[in-house]
Design an enzyme around this catalytic site. Structure first.
Site, mmCIF file in Angstrom:
data_model
loop_
_atom_site.group_PDB
_atom_site.id
_atom_site.type_symbol
_atom_site.label_atom_id
_atom_site.label_comp_id
_atom_site.label_asym_id
_atom_site.label_seq_id
_atom_site.Cartn_x
_atom_site.Cartn_y
_atom_site.Cartn_z
ATOM 1 N N GLY A 1 9.717 33.616 26.439
ATOM 2 C CA GLY A 1 9.754 33.525 27.893
ATOM 3 C C GLY A 1 8.376 33.561 28.519
ATOM 4 C CB SER A 2 7.248 35.070 31.709
ATOM 5 O OG SER A 2 8.240 34.434 32.491
#
Length: 577
Positions: free
Chosen positions: A297-298
């Site tokens: 993810g981020s």
């Protein structure tokens, strides 16, 4: 005319002479017979004692039964291994001496009785299989490896003919599961089959075993690792607590020296006890840090920002339109917490904007993005001393949609170790280092380093990490006095090829102290639940807390001194932007 004896005197003299000669001949025969009997008796005694003497010499020159058994089992007897110690000399793995029970079936008088006696002590043995084994004419068979001293004494007292003991080396791990995925484990023959234990064999120990040196017990130099057992205990303890607190299915973490690439601690839960590795091969016990691949993810946005800034196509002062979601075919790229406005580069990082990050990726182009991913070591298999290493999963077709989703960590799965080592290069001045589990100086590391980004880009990334820890999602990891920086990542998990809403792999990628980075820490919590009703189950609310706890508890062991900051004094790193 009549003749008388007196008429022939010679005849009278011959008769006694004949009698004397006969007696002499008989005496000589008796003497010869006696002499023959004596020679025969002496010869018999010489032959008898010669046979006895020869047998004694033969027995004296031959090996005893125990040694002969050892020779016939030389390839199976457990190898003597060197100790494995941490960077401070604390023992992680060592050999202990243990007895193993063997039998010589060709010397066993009654296999049924022997089976009954042995299984009366070793009740876990299969009596049918043992009886079959003891009924053969083999010269050597193992009955049971690694029995306890009590069991050895009990079997010895039974006095079973054809049964004996061999002393072997057994591997013992004083810390149990504390560093299981690093140290690894051995098989019944004390041969490394996982982790550093396997690496030790691959570097020559197995060759010694195959050459017949299995029983050598001479001291070997210990294998020293870069691991700090104190920090290892802290990391694992915090991960255990995180699984319980957030009711997670798994947790993992790794701490790396940013200046040398040395791995200081690594833990992946659930783990196993190498002293009793019955669970070691279960799918959920793999080393997730190096042998598992995940969409992070981020956390992955860190690399998109680095490549954008390093390419010169994006500047810290630029802004991108994040007012509306981006539609690409059937996909819609949106922000989880939309600001609904133009965002500057630092704001895109702080608010973790998918829209802004995707537009940055479009600005640098597909070719540049792929080149940097390769340069960062994120699209190829990572090189490390651990044998358990997975290959990253990258898009098969690099479409515009893939270009944008990869930018914020979707559609690309890498190992957590790759993310940690990529971050090492982002904060240490731009030098990519391969991870190592063995001690290495900064000079040695720099001699092997390859440039990844410029120092200017590295300085900008350090600023962004610190900015996010002070003002963004990393606030819960900002331990006072240690100048922590980092990036959160909340990635939806995939099941049956689809993203599952509400199930996340939450991560926090941290560096400290941010103004002169010494250590990089990555912590991930798999499928955590909310700590309390009403609280989100996002990375900022669990993984960041765990990372902060690890830093708080381990910094002193690492020699990182806390700094006293005057209340209200602006962070020195943030003044320049």
């Amino acid at each position: 005319m009549t003749m008388t004896l007196t008429d022939h005197p010679e005849t009278l003299n011959r008769a006694p002479l004949a009698r004397d000669e006969s007696a002499a001949v008989a005496a000589r025969k008796r003497q010869e017979q006696t002499r023959s009997r004596i020679v025969l008796a002496v010869g018999a005694f010489v032959l008898l004692y010669g046979i006895i003497g020869g047998r004694l010499v033969q027995l004296g020159a031959s090996e005893p039964a125990d040694a002969a058994a050892r020779g016939s089992a030389a390839s199976a007897v457990a190898t003597a291994r060197p100790d494995i110690v941490d960077r401070n000399g604390e023992i992680l793995a060592t050999d202990i001496r243990t007895a193993s029970l063997y039998a010589e079936p060709n010397k066993i008088v009654d296999p049924d009785e022997a089976t009954e006696l042995i299984t009366s002590v070793l009740q876990d043995l299969d009596a049918t299989a043992l009886r079959k084994k003891l009924s053969t004419k083999a010269g050597f068979v193992w009955v049971k490896r690694e029995i306890t001293p009590t069991q050895q004494a009990q079997i010895h007292d039974l006095g079973i003919p054809g049964v004996g003991f061999l002393t072997e080396n057994k591997r013992f791990y004083p810390g149990g599961p504390a560093a299981a995925h690093i140290v690894g484990l051995v098989n019944i023959d004390n041969q490394g089959i996982a982790g550093i234990e396997r690496t030790v064999d691959e570097r020559g120990l197995s060759d010694l075993h195959n050459a017949g040196f299995a029983m050598k017990t001479n001291a070997q130099e210990p294998v020293r690792l870069s691991i700090d057992l104190r920090v290892q205990h802290v990391l694992r303890d915090e991960l255990v607590g995180a699984m319980q607190k957030y009711r997670a299915v798994a947790a993992m973490g790794v701490l790396v020296n940013a200046k040398t690439g040395e791995v200081i601690a690594l833990a992946s839960l659930p783990d196993f006890d190498p002293n009793d590795p019955v669970d070691a091969n279960k799918p959920d016990r793999l080393n997730r840090i190096t042998a598992g691949t995940f969409e992070l993810g981020s956390v992955f946005k860190s690399f998109t920002f680095a490549m954008a800034l390093d390419s010169g196509k994006v500047k810290m002062t630029d802004s991108f339109d994040a007012r509306s979601p981006i539609r690409v075919g059937r996909q819609l790229i949106r922000d989880s917490h939309p600001e609904g406005r133009y965002l500057s580069v630092p704001e895109i990082f702080r608010y973790s904007s998918n829209i802004g990050t995707a537009k940055m990726a479009l600005a640098i182009g597909q070719e540049t993005q792929q080149d940097y991913l390769k340069k960062f070591g994120l699209s190829t298999k990572l090189k490390t001393e651990l044998p358990e290493v997975a290959t990253p999963q990258v898009p098969r077709r690099w479409s515009t949609a893939a270009q944008m989703t990869v930018a914020f960590g979707h559609g690309i799965a890498i190992t957590p170790m790759q993310a940690a080592m990529g971050d090492v290069a982002l904060v240490n001045g731009g030098n990519f280092l391969s991870p190592t589990f063995f001690p290495r100086t900064q000079e040695q590391a720099m001699a092997l380093a390859t440039p990844m980004v410029s120092k200017k880009t590295s300085d900008e990334m350090r600023w962004l990490f610190r900015y996010n820890a002070v003002n963004g999602s990393g606030r819960h990891a900002d331990v006072p006095g240690y100048v922590v920086g980092g990036k959160t990542g909340t990635a939806e998990k995939i099941a049956n090829g689809r993203y599952v809403e509400g199930h996340y792999l939450n991560s926090f990628l941290a560096t400290f102290p941010m103004d002169d980075p010494e250590y990089v820490l990555l912590v991930s919590v798999d499928d955590p639940k909310s700590e309390k009703p009403g609280l989100p189950a996002l990375a900022a609310w669990n993984a960041a807390y765990v990372a902060g706890n690890v830093i708080r508890r381990s910094a002193a062991f690492l020699g990182v001194q806390p700094r006293t900051e005057q209340e209200g004094h602006p962070d020195a790193m943030l003044v320049s932007y």
